[in-house]
Scaffold this active site. Sequence first.
Site, PDB file in Angstrom:
ATOM      1  N   SER A  97      30.346  35.781  39.665  1.00 22.29           N
ATOM      2  CA  SER A  97      29.622  36.888  39.059  1.00 22.29           C
ATOM      3  C   SER A  97      28.438  37.201  39.956  1.00 22.29           C
ATOM      4  O   SER A  97      27.607  36.342  40.207  1.00 22.29           O
ATOM      5  CB  SER A  97      29.143  36.489  37.661  1.00 22.29           C
ATOM      6  OG  SER A  97      28.279  37.451  37.128  1.00 22.29           O
ATOM      7  N   THR A 222      34.172  33.981  35.286  1.00 19.24           N
ATOM      8  CA  THR A 222      33.385  34.955  34.536  1.00 19.24           C
ATOM      9  C   THR A 222      32.267  34.259  33.770  1.00 19.24           C
ATOM     10  O   THR A 222      32.435  33.141  33.289  1.00 19.24           O
ATOM     11  CB  THR A 222      34.309  35.692  33.552  1.00 19.24           C
ATOM     12  OG1 THR A 222      35.293  36.410  34.295  1.00 19.24           O
ATOM     13  CG2 THR A 222      33.543  36.656  32.672  1.00 19.24           C
ATOM     14  N   THR A 240      31.449  39.632  35.735  1.00 19.73           N
ATOM     15  CA  THR A 240      32.474  38.959  36.528  1.00 19.73           C
ATOM     16  C   THR A 240      32.687  39.632  37.879  1.00 19.73           C
ATOM     17  O   THR A 240      32.358  40.807  38.063  1.00 19.73           O
ATOM     18  CB  THR A 240      33.811  38.939  35.766  1.00 19.73           C
ATOM     19  OG1 THR A 240      34.735  38.090  36.429  1.00 19.73           O
ATOM     20  CG2 THR A 240      34.404  40.336  35.665  1.00 19.73           C
ATOM     21  N   ARG A 250      42.027  47.017  40.594  1.00 21.73           N
ATOM     22  CA  ARG A 250      42.270  46.306  39.336  1.00 21.73           C
ATOM     23  C   ARG A 250      40.970  46.070  38.570  1.00 21.73           C
ATOM     24  O   ARG A 250      39.945  45.712  39.130  1.00 21.73           O
ATOM     25  CB  ARG A 250      42.953  44.975  39.638  1.00 21.73           C
ATOM     26  CG  ARG A 250      43.248  44.117  38.400  1.00 21.73           C
ATOM     27  CD  ARG A 250      42.201  43.069  38.139  1.00 21.73           C
ATOM     28  NE  ARG A 250      42.595  42.143  37.075  1.00 21.73           N
ATOM     29  CZ  ARG A 250      41.772  41.233  36.545  1.00 21.73           C
ATOM     30  NH1 ARG A 250      40.539  41.128  36.978  1.00 21.73           N
ATOM     31  NH2 ARG A 250      42.215  40.420  35.594  1.00 21.73           N
ATOM     32  N   VAL A 251      41.021  46.285  37.271  1.00 23.05           N
ATOM     33  CA  VAL A 251      39.907  45.991  36.368  1.00 23.05           C
ATOM     34  C   VAL A 251      40.429  45.085  35.266  1.00 23.05           C
ATOM     35  O   VAL A 251      41.484  45.350  34.691  1.00 23.05           O
ATOM     36  CB  VAL A 251      39.316  47.279  35.767  1.00 23.05           C
ATOM     37  CG1 VAL A 251      38.228  46.940  34.751  1.00 23.05           C
ATOM     38  CG2 VAL A 251      38.765  48.178  36.863  1.00 23.05           C
ATOM     39  N   GLY A 252      39.706  44.015  34.974  1.00 21.85           N
ATOM     40  CA  GLY A 252      40.107  43.091  33.927  1.00 21.85           C
ATOM     41  C   GLY A 252      39.463  43.406  32.601  1.00 21.85           C
ATOM     42  O   GLY A 252      39.034  44.533  32.333  1.00 21.85           O
ATOM     43  N   ASP A 253      39.345  42.387  31.758  1.00 19.39           N
ATOM     44  CA  ASP A 253      38.855  42.599  30.394  1.00 19.39           C
ATOM     45  C   ASP A 253      37.342  42.628  30.287  1.00 19.39           C
ATOM     46  O   ASP A 253      36.802  43.169  29.320  1.00 19.39           O
ATOM     47  CB  ASP A 253      39.396  41.497  29.483  1.00 19.39           C
ATOM     48  CG  ASP A 253      38.863  40.127  29.863  1.00 19.39           C
ATOM     49  OD1 ASP A 253      39.078  39.712  31.022  1.00 19.39           O
ATOM     50  OD2 ASP A 253      38.221  39.464  29.030  1.00 19.39           O
ATOM     51  N   THR A 273      36.505  34.766  28.738  1.00 18.27           N
ATOM     52  CA  THR A 273      36.851  34.488  30.128  1.00 18.27           C
ATOM     53  C   THR A 273      38.305  34.060  30.185  1.00 18.27           C
ATOM     54  O   THR A 273      38.749  33.255  29.375  1.00 18.27           O
ATOM     55  CB  THR A 273      35.956  33.381  30.725  1.00 18.27           C
ATOM     56  OG1 THR A 273      36.411  33.065  32.045  1.00 18.27           O
ATOM     57  CG2 THR A 273      35.947  32.117  29.881  1.00 18.27           C
ATOM     58  N   GLY A 274      39.050  34.620  31.123  1.00 22.35           N
ATOM     59  CA  GLY A 274      40.455  34.259  31.220  1.00 22.35           C
ATOM     60  C   GLY A 274      41.241  35.299  31.988  1.00 22.35           C
ATOM     61  O   GLY A 274      40.671  36.135  32.685  1.00 22.35           O
ATOM     62  N   THR A 275      42.541  35.255  31.867  1.00 28.45           N
ATOM     63  CA  THR A 275      43.397  36.237  32.520  1.00 28.45           C
ATOM     64  C   THR A 275      43.246  37.560  31.791  1.00 28.45           C
ATOM     65  O   THR A 275      43.766  37.752  30.692  1.00 28.45           O
ATOM     66  CB  THR A 275      44.865  35.782  32.501  1.00 28.45           C
ATOM     67  OG1 THR A 275      44.962  34.497  33.112  1.00 28.45           O
ATOM     68  CG2 THR A 275      45.748  36.763  33.263  1.00 28.45           C
ATOM     69  N   GLY A 276      42.536  38.489  32.408  1.00 32.35           N
ATOM     70  CA  GLY A 276      42.102  39.695  31.725  1.00 32.35           C
ATOM     71  C   GLY A 276      43.214  40.545  31.158  1.00 32.35           C
ATOM     72  O   GLY A 276      43.051  41.176  30.106  1.00 32.35           O
TER      73      GLY A 276
END
Length: 358
Positions: A97, A222, A240, A250-253, A273-276
């Site tokens: 981050s 994250t 993150t 790519r953009v995650g959660d 936090t994790g696989t978005g």
Amino acid sequence: MLRYLIPAALAASLGGLAPSADAQSEAPSQGHWALVVHGGAGVIERGAMTPDREAEYRAAMAAALSRGEAVLESGGTSLDAIEAVIHGMEDDVLFNSGRGAVFTAAGRNELDASIMDGATLSAGAVAGVTQVRHPISLARAVMDNSRHVMLQGEGAETFAREQGLEIVEPAYFFTERRWAALERTLISLGLEIPPRPEGAPAPTGVDHGELDRDAREHRFGTVGVVALDRAGNIAAGTSTGGTTAKRWGRVGDSPIIGAGTYASNASCGVSATGTGEFFIRLTVASRICALVEFQGLDLQAAADQVIMDELTALDGDGGVVALTPQGDIAWSFNTPGMYRARLSEGGEPVIAIYGDEG
């Protein structure tokens, strides 16, 4: 893979102790502040981390609690506490981050963040910024000073300059171990390694054993915080660098309200936090809050249902920290470990890394 809801007064050490069943129902009285923080989840196992590195992470989590405590103890708002905690984590190379973020396949640090006010349901988020030192502050500026909820890329950075936020050269975020991790990942994927970023320091050696540990432990680095202030208001924030070698913008959660961050005084606040991709599909953060508000689940049960049952059923991995306006604190994760810490007014801090500690 243990999950706890522990009143702070029962914590016996920084490592924490598991509470009794009766103790789990207790919560700080109205008007008391509380704080819960995470620094990422992954295959974090005893014996795989050096004692020095473990000490560094525990110290970093303790410092995060201290920053939040300083704001809340002085009567500051939960939103201010979120910013204070995450500022330090965005400057700490231990976390994914800000400075120390992972690189995209193109060799860039692209940063995402979000923040939400549980009192008003106002929210702000940014995605794909490359020159803003503190993306969490930009997310708050979007919330406070624009008519939008999410800004991305160059437009977000233009807004940051208009708001007078600190702008840095992209090389500010560079760290050698994250670059080495990118090279290793791109080689494994059969992709071309991009030129070293302009302004990056001269190459230095990297411990390949450390890279192996990073690949396991920091798959999700994250950072996130949920805070409750003395006025009874909840806020949540998440920041993150995303995933190593991410492609195509790519953009995650993390910057998506309801997926990686959510806060409502009617239920709870959550940071994930994790696989978005899985957290987005399940709208993990708001789903936990909805279970609390509309189905009457207690916070720990709601978090466990979403993380241990629903997320796991999709083969998603990661975890959350959560907090209610009554001061109940919970965390849940389906990975072997998660960097996490909590503190309630009048109690002792609890700092934990592995799945077998509170």
